[in-house]
Design a protein around this motif. Structure first.
Motif, short mmCIF file in Angstrom:
data_model
loop_
_atom_site.label_atom_id
_atom_site.label_comp_id
_atom_site.label_asym_id
_atom_site.label_seq_id
_atom_site.Cartn_x
_atom_site.Cartn_y
_atom_site.Cartn_z
N MET A 142 1.13 -1.38 -0.12
CA MET A 142 0.27 0.18 0.16
C MET A 142 0.46 1.39 -0.25
O MET A 142 1.79 0.95 0.43
CB MET A 142 -1.18 -0.13 0.95
N LYS A 143 0.13 2.00 -0.53
CA LYS A 143 1.26 3.41 -1.09
C LYS A 143 0.38 4.57 -0.01
O LYS A 143 -0.95 4.86 0.20
CB LYS A 143 1.12 4.13 -2.97
N ALA A 144 1.48 5.46 1.35
CA ALA A 144 1.31 6.26 1.92
C ALA A 144 1.61 7.60 1.46
O ALA A 144 3.01 8.27 0.72
CB ALA A 144 1.81 6.49 3.33
N LYS A 192 -1.88 7.12 -7.27
CA LYS A 192 -2.55 7.61 -6.47
C LYS A 192 -2.56 6.83 -4.81
O LYS A 192 -2.26 5.94 -4.75
CB LYS A 192 -3.98 7.32 -6.40
N PRO A 193 -3.05 7.66 -3.51
CA PRO A 193 -2.77 7.02 -2.34
C PRO A 193 -3.10 6.25 -1.43
O PRO A 193 -4.86 6.13 -2.34
CB PRO A 193 -3.01 8.61 -1.37
N ASP A 194 -3.10 5.50 -1.14
CA ASP A 194 -4.01 4.64 -0.31
C ASP A 194 -4.44 5.05 1.07
O ASP A 194 -5.56 4.22 1.87
CB ASP A 194 -3.16 3.11 0.17
N MET A 195 -3.26 6.19 1.51
CA MET A 195 -3.57 6.11 2.97
C MET A 195 -2.93 7.91 3.00
O MET A 195 -2.12 8.43 2.31
CB MET A 195 -3.19 6.07 3.76
N THR A 196 -3.64 8.97 4.12
CA THR A 196 -2.57 10.15 3.73
C THR A 196 -2.17 11.22 5.02
O THR A 196 -3.07 9.66 6.34
CB THR A 196 -3.11 10.95 3.26
N ALA A 226 0.91 -0.62 5.10
CA ALA A 226 1.70 0.65 3.43
C ALA A 226 3.30 0.41 3.98
O ALA A 226 3.78 -0.36 4.84
CB ALA A 226 1.92 2.38 5.22
N THR A 251 -11.91 8.54 8.83
CA THR A 251 -12.09 8.60 7.50
C THR A 251 -13.67 9.49 7.82
O THR A 251 -14.31 10.23 6.40
CB THR A 251 -13.11 7.30 6.99
N CYS A 281 -9.59 7.80 1.28
CA CYS A 281 -8.98 6.74 1.70
C CYS A 281 -8.42 7.13 3.13
O CYS A 281 -8.36 8.67 3.61
CB CYS A 281 -7.58 6.93 0.89
#
Length: 292
Positions: free
Chosen positions: A1-3, A80-84, A264, A233, A221
């Motif tokens: 996953m990408k942060a 694009k992010p999976d979380m920020t 992440a 969220t 996300c």
């Protein structure tokens, strides 16, 4: 996953964002929209101004926000992010990229935040200091022991790096005690005030009105917020945490640890500089980091 992670004040540099403006029609459109909203050409200062001009209160925070958000929005779909998450000011960038806030509303809140913080700094002088190579719990214990003065752990950035904040007397006394307790360094910072401390209460109250009059949406996300380092969220929770942020600690170490625990494996820093990539690596060397 990408942060996706977003830096705070202090990451700015002259020339930031110019490549985006010159090479992306979307970036140019957003920068020009920002000039219109702010009522002055912030792009002229960002691209061709001086360091001193860029450090002006009304410029610094919007400039970092704009570079961060626009670089993320101009990224390709596959990144694009999976979380920020964002560090202090960067939390507003994280909210816009996660679509909890519109670009326009995010910029207006950042500008309101900058001006409110400036007023609070002028009303009640304060300072901050970097504490190096001392356990987080020990730093917080020493801060709590300072009687009669304000002193708190403001930024828990990574293991062995904490920034404290408060009154000048409180921070100076804490620095002495930190060194006695074994800190490698306790260094006063050249900042305009006691950010993320109770001395920012006037700014928090002023910003609360602006936040409560702004529309927030459910993000696409999870957003890991500074005050509790956990994923959110719910638009109601996000607003409450954002209001509390100015007088609360930035729990960056725990935020990154929680993002990693939740899956992440890659952290993408969106915006000027590479400070957050360095902090993430100090928190966990096994994850990948890169900048946009």
């Amino acid at each position: 996953m990408k942060a996706f992670v977003f830096p705070g004040q202090g990451a700015q540099f002259v020339g930031m964002g110019k490549d985006l403006y010159d090479n992306s029609p979307l970036a140019k459109e957003l920068f020009e929209k920002a000039n219109e909203i702010l009522g002055y050409r912030i792009t002229d200062i960002m691209f061709d101004g001086t360091d001193e001009e860029l450090r002006q209160t009304k410029v610094t925070q919007p400039a970092v926000f704009l570079h961060s958000v626009i670089s993320a929005l101009c990224a390709t779909d596959e990144t694009k992010p999976d979380m920020t998450a964002g560090h202090s000011l960067g939390e507003f960038s994280a909210l816009v990229v996660a679509q909890a806030l519109s670009f326009e509303d995010g910029l207006r809140l950042v500008y309101a935040r900058a001006m409110a913080m400036q007023k609070a700094c002028e009303a009640t002088p304060g300072t901050m200091a970097a504490i190096i190579a001392l356990d987080d719990d020990k730093v917080e214990e020493i801060c709590a022991s300072i009687d009669g003065e304000v002193c708190v752990a403001a930024n828990l950035n990574c293991p062995g790096q904490v920034v404290i904040s408060g009154s000048l007397a409180g921070v100076e006394k804490a620095c002495e005690l930190m060194k006695e307790a074994g800190a490698k360094r306790a260094l006063l910072l050249k900042v305009g005030g006691a950010f993320h401390s109770p001395l920012m209460e006037p700014a928090r109250a002023e910003l609360e009105d602006a936040i409560n009059n702004t529309t927030f949406k459910t993000p696409i996300c999870p957003i890991y917020q500074n005050v509790d380092a956990t994923a959110h969220t719910s638009d109601a929770e996000i607003k409450a945490n954002l209001i509390a942020q100015l007088t609360s600690s930035v729990r960056w170490t725990k935020s990154v640890q929680n993002m990693i625990a939740d899956g992440a494996i890659e952290f993408v820093e969106c915006g000027p500089g590479s400070v957050l990539q360095g902090l993430v690596k100090k928190i966990d060397r096994n994850v990948e980091t890169k900048g946009l």
